[in-house]
Motif scaffolding. Sequence first.
Motif, PDB file in Angstrom:
ATOM      1  N   ASP A  47       0.832  -1.209  -0.086  1.00  0.00           N
ATOM      2  CA  ASP A  47      -0.011   0.064   0.002  1.00  0.00           C
ATOM      3  C   ASP A  47       1.201   1.268   0.088  1.00  0.00           C
ATOM      4  OD1 ASP A  47      -2.386  -1.560   0.033  1.00  0.00           O
ATOM      5  OD2 ASP A  47      -2.598  -1.231   2.220  1.00  0.00           O
ATOM      6  N   ALA A  48       1.984   1.082   0.926  1.00  0.00           N
ATOM      7  CA  ALA A  48       2.887   2.323   0.777  1.00  0.00           C
ATOM      8  C   ALA A  48       3.572   2.717  -0.558  1.00  0.00           C
ATOM      9  CB  ALA A  48       3.845   2.187   2.039  1.00  0.00           C
ATOM     10  N   LEU A  49       3.991   1.584  -1.247  1.00  0.00           N
ATOM     11  CA  LEU A  49       4.303   1.785  -2.410  1.00  0.00           C
ATOM     12  C   LEU A  49       3.753   2.139  -3.565  1.00  0.00           C
ATOM     13  CD1 LEU A  49       6.640  -1.570  -2.467  1.00  0.00           C
ATOM     14  CD2 LEU A  49       7.290   0.823  -2.232  1.00  0.00           C
ATOM     15  N   GLU A  50       2.357   1.834  -3.385  1.00  0.00           N
ATOM     16  CA  GLU A  50       1.203   2.237  -4.357  1.00  0.00           C
ATOM     17  C   GLU A  50       0.929   3.776  -3.981  1.00  0.00           C
ATOM     18  OE1 GLU A  50      -1.982  -0.214  -3.896  1.00  0.00           O
ATOM     19  OE2 GLU A  50      -1.108  -1.816  -4.803  1.00  0.00           O
ATOM     20  N   ASP A  51       1.192   4.127  -2.735  1.00  0.00           N
ATOM     21  CA  ASP A  51       0.765   5.770  -2.789  1.00  0.00           C
ATOM     22  C   ASP A  51       2.120   6.351  -2.910  1.00  0.00           C
ATOM     23  OD1 ASP A  51      -1.643   4.978  -1.345  1.00  0.00           O
ATOM     24  OD2 ASP A  51      -0.709   5.123   0.777  1.00  0.00           O
ATOM     25  N   ALA A  52       3.258   5.981  -2.723  1.00  0.00           N
ATOM     26  CA  ALA A  52       4.228   6.619  -3.254  1.00  0.00           C
ATOM     27  C   ALA A  52       4.491   6.658  -4.793  1.00  0.00           C
ATOM     28  CB  ALA A  52       5.716   5.939  -2.889  1.00  0.00           C
ATOM     29  N   ALA A  53       4.146   5.984  -5.575  1.00  0.00           N
ATOM     30  CA  ALA A  53       3.974   5.921  -7.077  1.00  0.00           C
ATOM     31  C   ALA A  53       2.895   6.887  -7.471  1.00  0.00           C
ATOM     32  CB  ALA A  53       3.565   4.473  -7.565  1.00  0.00           C
ATOM     33  N   SER A  54       1.826   7.003  -6.776  1.00  0.00           N
ATOM     34  CA  SER A  54       0.578   8.069  -7.291  1.00  0.00           C
ATOM     35  C   SER A  54       0.982   9.409  -6.669  1.00  0.00           C
ATOM     36  CB  SER A  54      -0.553   7.680  -6.421  1.00  0.00           C
ATOM     37  OG  SER A  54      -0.558   7.949  -5.176  1.00  0.00           O
ATOM     38  N   LEU A  55       1.983   9.523  -5.786  1.00  0.00           N
ATOM     39  CA  LEU A  55       2.486  10.784  -5.335  1.00  0.00           C
ATOM     40  C   LEU A  55       3.734  11.423  -6.207  1.00  0.00           C
ATOM     41  CD1 LEU A  55       1.816  10.339  -1.425  1.00  0.00           C
ATOM     42  CD2 LEU A  55       0.573  11.920  -3.292  1.00  0.00           C
ATOM     43  N   ARG A  56       4.181  10.448  -6.986  1.00  0.00           N
ATOM     44  CA  ARG A  56       5.441  10.347  -7.771  1.00  0.00           C
ATOM     45  C   ARG A  56       6.725  10.575  -6.831  1.00  0.00           C
ATOM     46  NH1 ARG A  56       3.598  14.909 -12.509  1.00  0.00           N
ATOM     47  NH2 ARG A  56       2.092  13.503 -13.494  1.00  0.00           N
ATOM     48  N   ASP A  92       5.736  10.202   5.522  1.00  0.00           N
ATOM     49  CA  ASP A  92       4.579   8.953   5.911  1.00  0.00           C
ATOM     50  C   ASP A  92       5.075   7.649   5.178  1.00  0.00           C
ATOM     51  OD1 ASP A  92       1.944   8.060   7.043  1.00  0.00           O
ATOM     52  OD2 ASP A  92       1.544   8.285   4.830  1.00  0.00           O
ATOM     53  N   VAL A  93       5.331   7.679   4.082  1.00  0.00           N
ATOM     54  CA  VAL A  93       5.489   6.624   3.457  1.00  0.00           C
ATOM     55  C   VAL A  93       7.023   5.951   3.950  1.00  0.00           C
ATOM     56  CG1 VAL A  93       6.479   5.652   1.179  1.00  0.00           C
ATOM     57  CG2 VAL A  93       4.527   7.311   1.118  1.00  0.00           C
ATOM     58  N   ALA A  94       8.039   6.593   4.247  1.00  0.00           N
ATOM     59  CA  ALA A  94       9.055   6.085   4.849  1.00  0.00           C
ATOM     60  C   ALA A  94       8.667   5.279   5.975  1.00  0.00           C
ATOM     61  CB  ALA A  94      10.243   6.945   4.952  1.00  0.00           C
ATOM     62  N   ASP A  95       8.037   6.018   6.891  1.00  0.00           N
ATOM     63  CA  ASP A  95       7.576   5.488   8.263  1.00  0.00           C
ATOM     64  C   ASP A  95       6.727   4.243   8.087  1.00  0.00           C
ATOM     65  OD1 ASP A  95       9.095   7.352   9.431  1.00  0.00           O
ATOM     66  OD2 ASP A  95       7.265   8.677  10.012  1.00  0.00           O
ATOM     67  N   ARG A  96       5.939   4.049   7.282  1.00  0.00           N
ATOM     68  CA  ARG A  96       4.970   3.079   7.090  1.00  0.00           C
ATOM     69  C   ARG A  96       5.825   1.583   6.527  1.00  0.00           C
ATOM     70  NH1 ARG A  96       0.939   5.707   3.239  1.00  0.00           N
ATOM     71  NH2 ARG A  96       0.183   3.350   2.914  1.00  0.00           N
ATOM     72  N   ILE A  97       6.629   2.107   5.555  1.00  0.00           N
ATOM     73  CA  ILE A  97       7.450   0.855   5.165  1.00  0.00           C
ATOM     74  C   ILE A  97       8.408   0.586   6.248  1.00  0.00           C
ATOM     75  CG2 ILE A  97       9.523   0.428   3.558  1.00  0.00           C
ATOM     76  CD1 ILE A  97       8.194   2.117   1.457  1.00  0.00           C
ATOM     77  N   ALA A  98       9.108   1.435   7.035  1.00  0.00           N
ATOM     78  CA  ALA A  98      10.096   0.724   8.249  1.00  0.00           C
ATOM     79  C   ALA A  98       9.388   0.204   9.108  1.00  0.00           C
ATOM     80  CB  ALA A  98      10.665   2.196   8.742  1.00  0.00           C
ATOM     81  N   THR A 100       9.888   8.554  -4.757  1.00  0.00           N
ATOM     82  CA  THR A 100      10.833   7.501  -5.138  1.00  0.00           C
ATOM     83  C   THR A 100      11.270   6.885  -3.945  1.00  0.00           C
ATOM     84  OG1 THR A 100      11.865   8.774  -6.873  1.00  0.00           O
ATOM     85  CG2 THR A 100      12.902   6.926  -6.312  1.00  0.00           C
ATOM     86  N   VAL A 101      10.934   5.455  -3.804  1.00  0.00           N
ATOM     87  CA  VAL A 101      11.487   4.633  -2.782  1.00  0.00           C
ATOM     88  C   VAL A 101      12.535   4.016  -3.023  1.00  0.00           C
ATOM     89  CG1 VAL A 101      10.875   2.853  -1.054  1.00  0.00           C
ATOM     90  CG2 VAL A 101       8.976   4.339  -2.042  1.00  0.00           C
ATOM     91  N   HIS A 102      13.874   4.528  -2.169  1.00  0.00           N
ATOM     92  CA  HIS A 102      15.241   4.076  -2.476  1.00  0.00           C
ATOM     93  C   HIS A 102      15.536   2.697  -1.499  1.00  0.00           C
ATOM     94  CE1 HIS A 102      16.351   7.603  -4.322  1.00  0.00           C
ATOM     95  NE2 HIS A 102      15.648   8.462  -3.266  1.00  0.00           N
ATOM     96  N   GLY A 103      16.401   1.959  -2.046  1.00  0.00           N
ATOM     97  CA  GLY A 103      16.644   0.560  -1.449  1.00  0.00           C
ATOM     98  C   GLY A 103      16.829   0.721   0.084  1.00  0.00           C
ATOM     99  N   ASP A 104      17.297   1.754   0.524  1.00  0.00           N
ATOM    100  CA  ASP A 104      17.660   1.790   2.117  1.00  0.00           C
ATOM    101  C   ASP A 104      16.488   2.113   2.743  1.00  0.00           C
ATOM    102  OD1 ASP A 104      17.444   4.738   1.362  1.00  0.00           O
ATOM    103  OD2 ASP A 104      19.144   5.066   2.053  1.00  0.00           O
ATOM    104  N   GLY A 105      15.334   2.520   2.029  1.00  0.00           N
ATOM    105  CA  GLY A 105      14.029   2.668   2.724  1.00  0.00           C
ATOM    106  C   GLY A 105      13.665   4.039   2.962  1.00  0.00           C
ATOM    107  N   SER A 106      14.706   5.106   2.439  1.00  0.00           N
ATOM    108  CA  SER A 106      14.520   6.314   2.482  1.00  0.00           C
ATOM    109  C   SER A 106      13.372   6.660   0.905  1.00  0.00           C
ATOM    110  CB  SER A 106      15.486   7.337   2.301  1.00  0.00           C
ATOM    111  OG  SER A 106      16.190   6.873   1.067  1.00  0.00           O
ATOM    112  N   VAL A 107      12.819   8.019   1.104  1.00  0.00           N
ATOM    113  CA  VAL A 107      11.879   8.112   0.115  1.00  0.00           C
ATOM    114  C   VAL A 107      12.234   9.474  -0.398  1.00  0.00           C
ATOM    115  CG1 VAL A 107       9.421   8.553  -0.377  1.00  0.00           C
ATOM    116  CG2 VAL A 107      10.090   6.665   1.163  1.00  0.00           C
ATOM    117  N   GLY A 108      12.451   9.662  -1.686  1.00  0.00           N
ATOM    118  CA  GLY A 108      12.713  11.043  -2.339  1.00  0.00           C
ATOM    119  C   GLY A 108      11.445  11.605  -2.647  1.00  0.00           C
TER     120      GLY A 108
END
Length: 621
Positions: free
Chosen positions: A97-106, A169-175, A108-116
Amino acid sequence: MLTWQRLRDLRLAELQGAADGWAEASNRADAGRDRLSNEMANRLASTQKGEAAKAALTRLTRLDRNFEYLYTECGLVRTALNSLAYELSGPQRQVQDALEDAASLRLTVHGDGSVGYPAGGENIIDGKPLPGGRALPTSPLTLPTTPLGAGGGPPGLASQNPHHAKAQDVADRIAKAVREATEIDLRFSETLAKLKAAPGLTVDTRTWTDAAADAAAVRGMADDYLRNDIPLDKSPAERRAWWSYLTQEQREAYLAVYPDVIGNLDGIPAEVRDTANRDNLQLLIGKLEGQEGERARTQLAGLYSIDRQLRAEPEPGVPPMYLLGIGDQGTGRAIVSFGNPDTAKNVSAYVPGLGTALDEHFAENDIKRARQTAAGATFYDQSSASIVWLGYDPPQLPAEQFAENLAVTRDTHARVGAVAYNAFMEGLSATNEHQDPHLTAIGHSYGSLTVGLAAQREGGIPGADDIILLGSPGTEARTADDLGVGRDHVFVGAAENDPVTKLPDQMSVHGLKEGFELGYRNQTNPVAGVFAGAVTGAAGFAAGNAVAPESKIYYGTDPAHEEFGARRFKVDDGPPAFRSADDPTPAHSNYFDPTTDDESARNIAKIVAGRSDQITTQEYR
């Protein structure tokens, strides 16, 4: 190390497929066990004699236990894997769900879990768009932060970028999802690592002790997956419906992990309860073998005796044995039926009394009474089943001291037992396949008080058509009409030499107790105190007895008295009481046994079989 990418890509179907493989192994072991016990062993026992046959039976029994252990352990592995897949599905869904939200908001989820996040908003100093940056997962112990100069802007300005909060929010949800999945993986890894047997083919008590610990561990893992859906707070009819709606796979999972719950749940079909309790019996033996103390040793003796009887060849003329309940709580629980109470037209449930506990005496004597009743009832009607119900904690005062200790004997245990007994009887009514089954409630000794109080609760004993009171000290009912089935359907067996049926009323006992204490306290010399206490105690007893009605005994009206109004059936007078230290009240124990009181046993059997019009009667007291 678990990452969000591995969590996202985790194939939970493969875990479930592995669980299905263990389920197949468990089912094959169960089928092998059934074939061994129901076909090979029983046929060998009935057709072959001699030392070779005994040796073969011993080996088949050992193999049967091996299959039983395989069935249990493979079932536990299956449920653990299914529970693991169930629990991991939550964190996986959170990541997806977090990845889908990230894509819709443009974002970028990085390999270390940070979100650009991109540039956005407006710099309050120069009016230019605020630069983008990266949001790092928030530590559980710190507030959200953005690296100094993230995106080239001054410290703190990045948080004013409208995209920053969304990225955080996306980074925290993934973590959070990864942390939860890691904790789940660790818990289940530790549990699954324990599900292994020692090398070799020997399945002994130590093996079952280990299996009991395995089952407890998997139960702890499977609570969310399975236990929370068990309708513990529903009616027996609703529980029966719940079980009928489950898939075969779901039923197998519950039986593998929660045989203790399913086997003791009123409203579950008798054959299912029997299967669950036979498995739980082995786990209980293993559990208690790992404990020390008199209580564990006492209950083990009872469990081993029940286990031997379940494995023994059925006696001619006696319906097969079903284990409808087993447990080590309180003084122990055991519910044994001879005959299937779901398919039998006539069903009786006998409640034992004072001093009864899950021990060898119960297993050898009280279960024997149910067996004798079943044999007698099936003589008159083949569609009969008889149960002994130890589903409560009777007082543990030694039976031979009952008369001397009446002052401390209260109805508390019976009142608690009455509630549980009614729930059990409601379960029998819910699962019986006949439109109009004939149910008989039987209470012996203090158990008759339990049955009597159950009958006086609102609505009476569910489904009960007849009530039998044996060796009763009273029911706290004034007349048989108070028991809810009509006085013509209340039957009483009271031997003339049974002192429990002639216990003095509580007023007389209270006078005896108070008088003795008064006389004893007023003397300085202990010997003189006992003598004085005896004199004043006798006076107190006489005073109480003088005002008590002749029909009154310890717990109310004597059920064998004319004033009570029940149907008193003929029983033998029995041997005189207090002639032997080993059995001070033999007449109190003879009612069920055709070898010591054939008249009483036949009358009980006739009532249970629905032939109460054929009983022989006895004059009221």
